[in-house]
Design a protein around this motif. Structure first.
Motif, PDB file in Angstrom:
ATOM      1  N   ARG A  36      -3.081  54.375 -33.417  1.00 11.90           N
ATOM      2  CA  ARG A  36      -4.586  54.663 -33.409  1.00 11.90           C
ATOM      3  C   ARG A  36      -4.754  55.282 -34.769  1.00 11.90           C
ATOM      4  O   ARG A  36      -3.742  55.952 -35.260  1.00 11.90           O
ATOM      5  CB  ARG A  36      -4.927  55.780 -32.424  1.00 11.90           C
ATOM      6  N   THR A  37      -5.946  55.001 -35.338  1.00 11.90           N
ATOM      7  CA  THR A  37      -6.576  55.713 -36.613  1.00 11.90           C
ATOM      8  C   THR A  37      -7.786  56.347 -36.345  1.00 11.90           C
ATOM      9  O   THR A  37      -8.352  55.980 -35.694  1.00 11.90           O
ATOM     10  CB  THR A  37      -6.463  54.723 -37.743  1.00 11.90           C
ATOM     11  N   TRP A  38      -8.061  57.275 -37.354  1.00 17.20           N
ATOM     12  CA  TRP A  38      -9.264  57.923 -37.318  1.00 17.20           C
ATOM     13  C   TRP A  38      -9.890  58.150 -38.718  1.00 17.20           C
ATOM     14  O   TRP A  38      -9.211  58.174 -39.489  1.00 17.20           O
ATOM     15  CB  TRP A  38      -8.880  59.688 -36.844  1.00 17.20           C
ATOM     16  N   LYS A  39     -11.241  58.386 -38.510  1.00 17.76           N
ATOM     17  CA  LYS A  39     -11.985  58.463 -39.930  1.00 17.76           C
ATOM     18  C   LYS A  39     -11.537  60.006 -40.275  1.00 17.76           C
ATOM     19  O   LYS A  39     -11.385  60.659 -39.352  1.00 17.76           O
ATOM     20  CB  LYS A  39     -13.350  58.195 -39.872  1.00 17.76           C
ATOM     21  N   GLU A  89     -13.194  62.302 -40.957  1.00 22.05           N
ATOM     22  CA  GLU A  89     -14.236  63.315 -40.177  1.00 22.05           C
ATOM     23  C   GLU A  89     -14.068  63.382 -38.954  1.00 22.05           C
ATOM     24  O   GLU A  89     -14.490  64.392 -38.210  1.00 22.05           O
ATOM     25  CB  GLU A  89     -15.780  63.155 -40.597  1.00 22.05           C
ATOM     26  N   GLU A  90     -13.462  62.504 -38.133  1.00 26.00           N
ATOM     27  CA  GLU A  90     -13.101  62.651 -36.650  1.00 26.00           C
ATOM     28  C   GLU A  90     -11.654  63.143 -36.636  1.00 26.00           C
ATOM     29  O   GLU A  90     -11.306  63.150 -35.121  1.00 26.00           O
ATOM     30  CB  GLU A  90     -13.303  61.118 -36.319  1.00 26.00           C
ATOM     31  N   CYS A  91     -10.946  63.214 -37.518  1.00 21.72           N
ATOM     32  CA  CYS A  91      -9.592  63.664 -37.146  1.00 21.72           C
ATOM     33  C   CYS A  91      -9.356  65.145 -37.185  1.00 21.72           C
ATOM     34  O   CYS A  91      -9.775  66.136 -38.110  1.00 21.72           O
ATOM     35  CB  CYS A  91      -8.643  63.080 -38.429  1.00 21.72           C
ATOM     36  N   ALA A  92      -8.636  65.727 -36.095  1.00 20.69           N
ATOM     37  CA  ALA A  92      -8.538  67.262 -35.997  1.00 20.69           C
ATOM     38  C   ALA A  92      -7.512  67.365 -37.030  1.00 20.69           C
ATOM     39  O   ALA A  92      -7.706  68.831 -37.452  1.00 20.69           O
ATOM     40  CB  ALA A  92      -8.066  67.157 -34.486  1.00 20.69           C
ATOM     41  N   CYS A 150      -7.002  66.486 -40.027  1.00 20.35           N
ATOM     42  CA  CYS A 150      -7.632  66.541 -41.353  1.00 20.35           C
ATOM     43  C   CYS A 150      -8.530  67.742 -41.374  1.00 20.35           C
ATOM     44  O   CYS A 150      -8.714  68.520 -42.224  1.00 20.35           O
ATOM     45  CB  CYS A 150      -8.601  65.245 -41.404  1.00 20.35           C
ATOM     46  N   ARG A 151      -9.198  68.206 -40.259  1.00 24.92           N
ATOM     47  CA  ARG A 151     -10.095  69.300 -40.312  1.00 24.92           C
ATOM     48  C   ARG A 151      -9.380  70.632 -40.359  1.00 24.92           C
ATOM     49  O   ARG A 151      -9.672  71.521 -40.827  1.00 24.92           O
ATOM     50  CB  ARG A 151     -10.896  69.311 -38.873  1.00 24.92           C
TER      51      ARG A 151
END
Length: 124
Positions: free
Chosen positions: A97-100, A102-105, A107-108
């Motif tokens: 799985r990959t996330w953008k 802005e959608e990645c916990a 990253c945030r």
């Protein structure tokens, strides 16, 4: 290399491998490929197909014919060699799985991404 050796042994074929020299994949150690020889490219873990594609380019330099790509694990999400007409055979398919951003916990939370793989100097 052990995986490639065992695949070659099971197929009754010889095993050769490429190595990086100055960031470029090369056939070294006295290995030779004959023109028009059919070659199975063997990987352990296939993520983007970049390393296998580099090996295919080396084969083309020798006018060899890649027959297919094989891997223990395919985590690419498909067959990155289909457009070249090469089949891909893997013992296991893994969905990654990959996330953008802005959608990645992670990253945030400010966690720094690390790049897996064998190519040094690649960007994350």
């Amino acid at each position: 290399m052990i995986w490639a050796h065992e695949v070659a042994r099971a197929l009754g074929a010889r095993c050769q491998f490429t190595e990086r020299k100055d960031a470029r994949m090369e056939l070294r150690r006295g290995f030779r490929i004959r023109p028009s020889e059919r070659v199975l490219v063997v990987e352990d873990v296939l993520t983007t197909g970049g390393s296998a594609r580099e090996v295919i380019e080396v084969l083309k330099e020798f006018d060899a014919r890649p027959a297919a790509v094989a891997a223990i694990v395919n985590r690419s999400g498909g067959n990155p060699f289909a457009r070249d007409g090469l089949p891909l055979h893997a013992l296991a398919e893994v969905e990654v799985r990959t996330w953008k951003p802005e959608e990645c916990a992670l990253c945030r939370a400010g966690t720094r991404a690390t790049k897996p793989g064998s190519r040094t100097g690649a960007k994350t």
